[in-house]
Design a protein around this motif. Sequence first.
Motif, PDB file in Angstrom:
ATOM      1  N   LYS A  40      -2.491  -0.396  -2.419  1.00 35.64           N
ATOM      2  CA  LYS A  40      -3.107  -0.059  -3.692  1.00 35.64           C
ATOM      3  C   LYS A  40      -2.107  -0.028  -4.844  1.00 35.64           C
ATOM      4  O   LYS A  40      -2.507  -0.025  -6.008  1.00 35.64           O
ATOM      5  N   SER A  41      -0.813   0.018  -4.536  1.00 38.44           N
ATOM      6  CA  SER A  41       0.179   0.093  -5.601  1.00 38.44           C
ATOM      7  C   SER A  41       1.299  -0.919  -5.368  1.00 38.44           C
ATOM      8  O   SER A  41       1.503  -1.394  -4.249  1.00 38.44           O
ATOM      9  N   GLU A  42       2.031  -1.221  -6.427  1.00 37.31           N
ATOM     10  CA  GLU A  42       3.143  -2.164  -6.323  1.00 37.31           C
ATOM     11  C   GLU A  42       4.235  -1.628  -5.390  1.00 37.31           C
ATOM     12  O   GLU A  42       4.807  -2.378  -4.601  1.00 37.31           O
ATOM     13  N   PHE A  43       4.554  -0.346  -5.510  1.00 37.91           N
ATOM     14  CA  PHE A  43       5.565   0.265  -4.652  1.00 37.91           C
ATOM     15  C   PHE A  43       5.214   0.045  -3.188  1.00 37.91           C
ATOM     16  O   PHE A  43       6.051  -0.389  -2.382  1.00 37.91           O
ATOM     17  N   ASP A  44       3.957   0.335  -2.826  1.00 36.55           N
ATOM     18  CA  ASP A  44       3.520   0.190  -1.437  1.00 36.55           C
ATOM     19  C   ASP A  44       3.509  -1.269  -1.001  1.00 36.55           C
ATOM     20  O   ASP A  44       3.843  -1.585   0.144  1.00 36.55           O
ATOM     21  N   CYS A  45       3.132  -2.151  -1.910  1.00 35.84           N
ATOM     22  CA  CYS A  45       3.090  -3.574  -1.578  1.00 35.84           C
ATOM     23  C   CYS A  45       4.491  -4.107  -1.281  1.00 35.84           C
ATOM     24  O   CYS A  45       4.715  -4.771  -0.260  1.00 35.84           O
ATOM     25  N   VAL A  46       5.435  -3.807  -2.168  1.00 41.22           N
ATOM     26  CA  VAL A  46       6.806  -4.282  -1.954  1.00 41.22           C
ATOM     27  C   VAL A  46       7.374  -3.678  -0.673  1.00 41.22           C
ATOM     28  O   VAL A  46       8.060  -4.361   0.112  1.00 41.22           O
TER      29      VAL A  46
END
Length: 434
Positions: free
Chosen positions: A92-98
């Motif tokens: 759901k977030s960029e931090f989690d995706c990266v």
Amino acid sequence: MRLNQYALFTSLLVCGSLAWLPGEHRQILSRDGVDLFNRSSLHEAGLLKKRYLPHDYGNDKNAIRGVNLGSLFIVENWLSDDVFKGFGCNSKSEFDCVSSINDQAKANSNFQGHWGSWITKDDFTQMVSYGLNTVRIPVGYWFLESIVDKSEHFPQGGEQYLDEVVGWAKDAGLYVIIVLHGAPGAQATDAFTGQLNSNPGFYGDYNYNRAYQWLEWMTNKVHTNPAYSTVGMLELVNEPERLFDASKYPSVQANTDSMRNTYYPTAWSKIRDAESSLKVSSDSQLSIQMMDQKWGSGDPKQYLTDLYLAAYDDHQYVKYAGVAEDKDAYIKFSCGDNRSGNWPVFVGEWSLSVATDVQWTDAWNPNRDENKDFYRKWWAAQVMSYEKTAQGWVFWTWKTSGSLNDPRWDYKMAVSAGLIPTDIDSAYTMGACS
């Protein structure tokens, strides 16, 4: 937009850098030398106003009329779920995706592909053709890579894409608002910050100091990079915590107090000090924007001693306002919706989305022809209110993608669907509030 030609430097020097608000008419030269002033119509030229004093802008009939570039530099999965899916992220977030990609080079490549293609130069041409004069650009602190901790996981290489997009806006003659939408440590428990932090960590000296560095960096860009010559407003932080959430989150009161008595005054000083070191004249300084008192974080100007070129951001999503689920009630509410407060205030986010439990019923489905007249009139009601009781508006958002497929959140799609006209002035002749 009135006639009064005034030459703008084709290449900005620090001492002569100018910033603007829509309204006053000046010649605008694009970076490739195209004279935007001498196009076939002044409306098409996207003419802009020199930075203004708060007390005199209300005398100008021209308002900010703009769109946000949501999900471009801070991907919000609900707006564009195909982006993370394309990266192989179930996040759901960029931090989690990266973090889930677990390969910085691959993550960088994925996000750079998104930044380089999701919005193009043609989008800005289209915005101007629709009568828009402003773009609001949400940006995360991680675009200044020197302030990112090793423990934090964000895509890298975004600065050049930000420069390009801001330059395209300048070339189209659009006024630009840049907002710190994702603050260090996260200012709210929402993925629009770029990370999902159940205990927002923004509200303390360490992350304030990183935000000050970001603001100084952005201020320097505005006054030294010609691509940024139509950037006139810098927002200190988007949608911080609100006092009426204090019953759920005990830290909210202390956080909002800290933001107002420490972060806002110091951030203000950092921007002005940066401008002073660059010898920026007072009438060419940035407008500094904070969330309006209506947002619920307290009075933003309470601890400020300098309000020169202060501006305020008001977000109004009627979807969440508890209006009766009746079309006439929606229009009546918006016709009487007084957004005035701290001054000058701009409605920096709003949409045509209605209450979640009815939004896709036959009576409210925007794709059904019998409902389009309602959405046109409700759009007109909001436009008129936000231009009457505020200094204009910025719709959320210009573009969406993936499974959302809802023109009520997507300006570009709404125009194609016949919910929003290309002649914004027609809002005043539709009879929505008569």
